[in-house]
Design a protein around this motif. Structure first.
Motif, PDB file in Angstrom:
ATOM      1  N   ILE A   1     -12.009  -1.222   2.518  1.00  0.00           N
ATOM      2  CA  ILE A   1     -11.134  -1.633   1.422  1.00  0.00           C
ATOM      3  C   ILE A   1     -12.031  -1.949   0.221  1.00  0.00           C
ATOM      4  O   ILE A   1     -12.938  -2.775   0.321  1.00  0.00           O
ATOM      5  CB  ILE A   1     -10.278  -2.857   1.806  1.00  0.00           C
ATOM      6  CG1 ILE A   1      -9.382  -2.520   2.986  1.00  0.00           C
ATOM      7  CG2 ILE A   1      -9.436  -3.308   0.607  1.00  0.00           C
ATOM      8  CD1 ILE A   1      -8.554  -3.689   3.503  1.00  0.00           C
TER       9      ILE A   1
ATOM     10  N   GLN B   1     -12.071   1.052   8.831  1.00  0.00           N
ATOM     11  CA  GLN B   1     -11.458   0.916   7.508  1.00  0.00           C
ATOM     12  C   GLN B   1     -12.457   0.394   6.489  1.00  0.00           C
ATOM     13  O   GLN B   1     -13.338  -0.399   6.809  1.00  0.00           O
ATOM     14  CB  GLN B   1     -10.258  -0.043   7.546  1.00  0.00           C
ATOM     15  CG  GLN B   1      -8.997   0.558   8.106  1.00  0.00           C
ATOM     16  CD  GLN B   1      -7.788  -0.328   7.876  1.00  0.00           C
ATOM     17  OE1 GLN B   1      -7.910  -1.507   7.534  1.00  0.00           O
ATOM     18  NE2 GLN B   1      -6.611   0.219   8.061  1.00  0.00           N
TER      19      GLN B   1
ATOM     20  N   TYR C   1       0.835  -1.199   0.000  1.00  0.00           N
ATOM     21  CA  TYR C   1       0.000   0.000   0.000  1.00  0.00           C
ATOM     22  C   TYR C   1       0.875   1.256   0.000  1.00  0.00           C
ATOM     23  O   TYR C   1       1.897   1.330   0.700  1.00  0.00           O
ATOM     24  CB  TYR C   1      -0.906   0.028   1.229  1.00  0.00           C
ATOM     25  CG  TYR C   1      -2.165  -0.781   1.063  1.00  0.00           C
ATOM     26  CD1 TYR C   1      -3.214  -0.323   0.274  1.00  0.00           C
ATOM     27  CD2 TYR C   1      -2.315  -2.008   1.722  1.00  0.00           C
ATOM     28  CE1 TYR C   1      -4.382  -1.055   0.122  1.00  0.00           C
ATOM     29  CE2 TYR C   1      -3.487  -2.748   1.589  1.00  0.00           C
ATOM     30  CZ  TYR C   1      -4.507  -2.264   0.781  1.00  0.00           C
ATOM     31  OH  TYR C   1      -5.654  -3.002   0.633  1.00  0.00           O
TER      32      TYR C   1
ATOM     33  N   THR D   1      -6.936  -1.155  -5.812  1.00  0.00           N
ATOM     34  CA  THR D   1      -7.463  -1.416  -4.472  1.00  0.00           C
ATOM     35  C   THR D   1      -7.185  -0.202  -3.605  1.00  0.00           C
ATOM     36  O   THR D   1      -6.034   0.262  -3.521  1.00  0.00           O
ATOM     37  CB  THR D   1      -6.806  -2.656  -3.847  1.00  0.00           C
ATOM     38  OG1 THR D   1      -7.051  -3.790  -4.696  1.00  0.00           O
ATOM     39  CG2 THR D   1      -7.381  -2.931  -2.464  1.00  0.00           C
TER      40      THR D   1
ATOM     41  N   ARG E   1      -7.624   1.547   0.249  1.00  0.00           N
ATOM     42  CA  ARG E   1      -7.892   1.320   1.678  1.00  0.00           C
ATOM     43  C   ARG E   1      -8.007   2.673   2.372  1.00  0.00           C
ATOM     44  O   ARG E   1      -7.061   3.458   2.378  1.00  0.00           O
ATOM     45  CB  ARG E   1      -6.757   0.494   2.310  1.00  0.00           C
ATOM     46  CG  ARG E   1      -6.979   0.211   3.796  1.00  0.00           C
ATOM     47  CD  ARG E   1      -5.949  -0.764   4.336  1.00  0.00           C
ATOM     48  NE  ARG E   1      -4.599  -0.206   4.370  1.00  0.00           N
ATOM     49  CZ  ARG E   1      -3.512  -0.895   4.732  1.00  0.00           C
ATOM     50  NH1 ARG E   1      -3.627  -2.181   5.048  1.00  0.00           N
ATOM     51  NH2 ARG E   1      -2.316  -0.325   4.735  1.00  0.00           N
TER      52      ARG E   1
END
Length: 260
Positions: A253, A251, A212, A241, A243
């Motif tokens: 995602i 969170q 990430y 993707t 997050r």
């Protein structure tokens, strides 16, 4: 003693008595009309509660809040002398003991709204005041906001087409957004996998290159850094993707796919 002498002595005695009475009366009057030391009433009735006794310890407040919205607090009146406190301060601490509080409200009412946002667990207490001198603080009560509502994330598809960035979208949360991170991965013909690095561009997929990375966030918009002409353009299958973490630790995602 002659009549004249008797009259003179009587006048002298009367004069001394008058001086004593005047001096004594002035002192008594001053003692009972000094508001800083004698009165502890209200503005409407300042003589209704003279200072006798002490201000009581305030009750612990009760709290309620929907999801991660503003915190509603209420408490009962605090006894002070023969009446009740004339104002209250609601204190918000970041620990169960010690520390310097934030003053959320100063009010004569018995309710308060902490607009926050309140991130993580905090402790509230009531500090009652009467006049300039009397004050007392009650016990603290722990409060932790609900973590039931995750951030909302939008990834427009097809991917790309954002001015000045490789990809873009929006993210929002009632408590505010703490971070937006992304992994942009593509698979070329033949199964070759690569991940996007905003400096090195497309790199062979691996643990480091496909980790990430921070996106840029200016509420409510997030963007993935890089030139649109160097990102999502070659024939491949692209998977983005995202997050998102809010200020309460929730969170979301979310992924989106585009094939060129």
């Amino acid at each position: 003693m002659s009549a004249a002498k008797q009259a003179g002595a009587l006048l002298a005695a009367l004069a001394v008595a008058a001086v004593v009475l005047l001096a004594g009366g002035a002192g008594t009057l001053a003692a009972f009309t000094d508001p800083a030391t004698v009165r502890a009433g209200t503005a409407a009735a300042p003589d209704s509660a003279f200072t006798s006794g002490r201000i009581a310890t305030p009750a612990t407040p009760t709290t309620s809040a929907p999801s991660s919205g503003p915190v509603q607090l209420s408490w009962s009146a605090t006894a002070a002398g023969l009446g009740t406190a004339d104002r209250y301060e609601i204190l918000r601490y970041t620990s169960a003991s010690g520390g310097t509080p934030a003053i959320v409200c100063t009010t004569a009412a018995l309710t308060c709204t902490d607009a926050g946002p309140v991130a993580g667990q905090v402790w509230y207490a009531v500090r009652a005041r009467m006049g300039d001198s009397w004050t007392n603080e009650g016990a603290r009560i722990a409060y932790a906001p609900s973590t039931a509502t995750p951030p909302a994330v939008v990834i427009p598809v097809p991917l790309g087409g954002c001015s000045g960035s490789v990809a873009c979208g929006t993210a929002s949360s009632a408590s505010g957004i703490a971070s937006v991170e992304y992994i942009l991965r593509r698979t070329l013909s033949g199964g070759v996998a690569q991940c996007w690095d905003p400096v090195l561009r497309w790199q062979s997929a691996g643990t480091a290159t496909c980790a990430y990375r921070p996106a840029s966030y200016y509420a409510p918009d997030w963007t993935i850094p890089g030139s649109p002409g160097q990102g999502i353009k070659d024939p491949a299958t692209y998977v983005l993707t995202v997050r998102v973490t809010d200020n309460l630790g929730n969170q979301t995602i979310q992924s989106a796919t585009t094939t060129i």
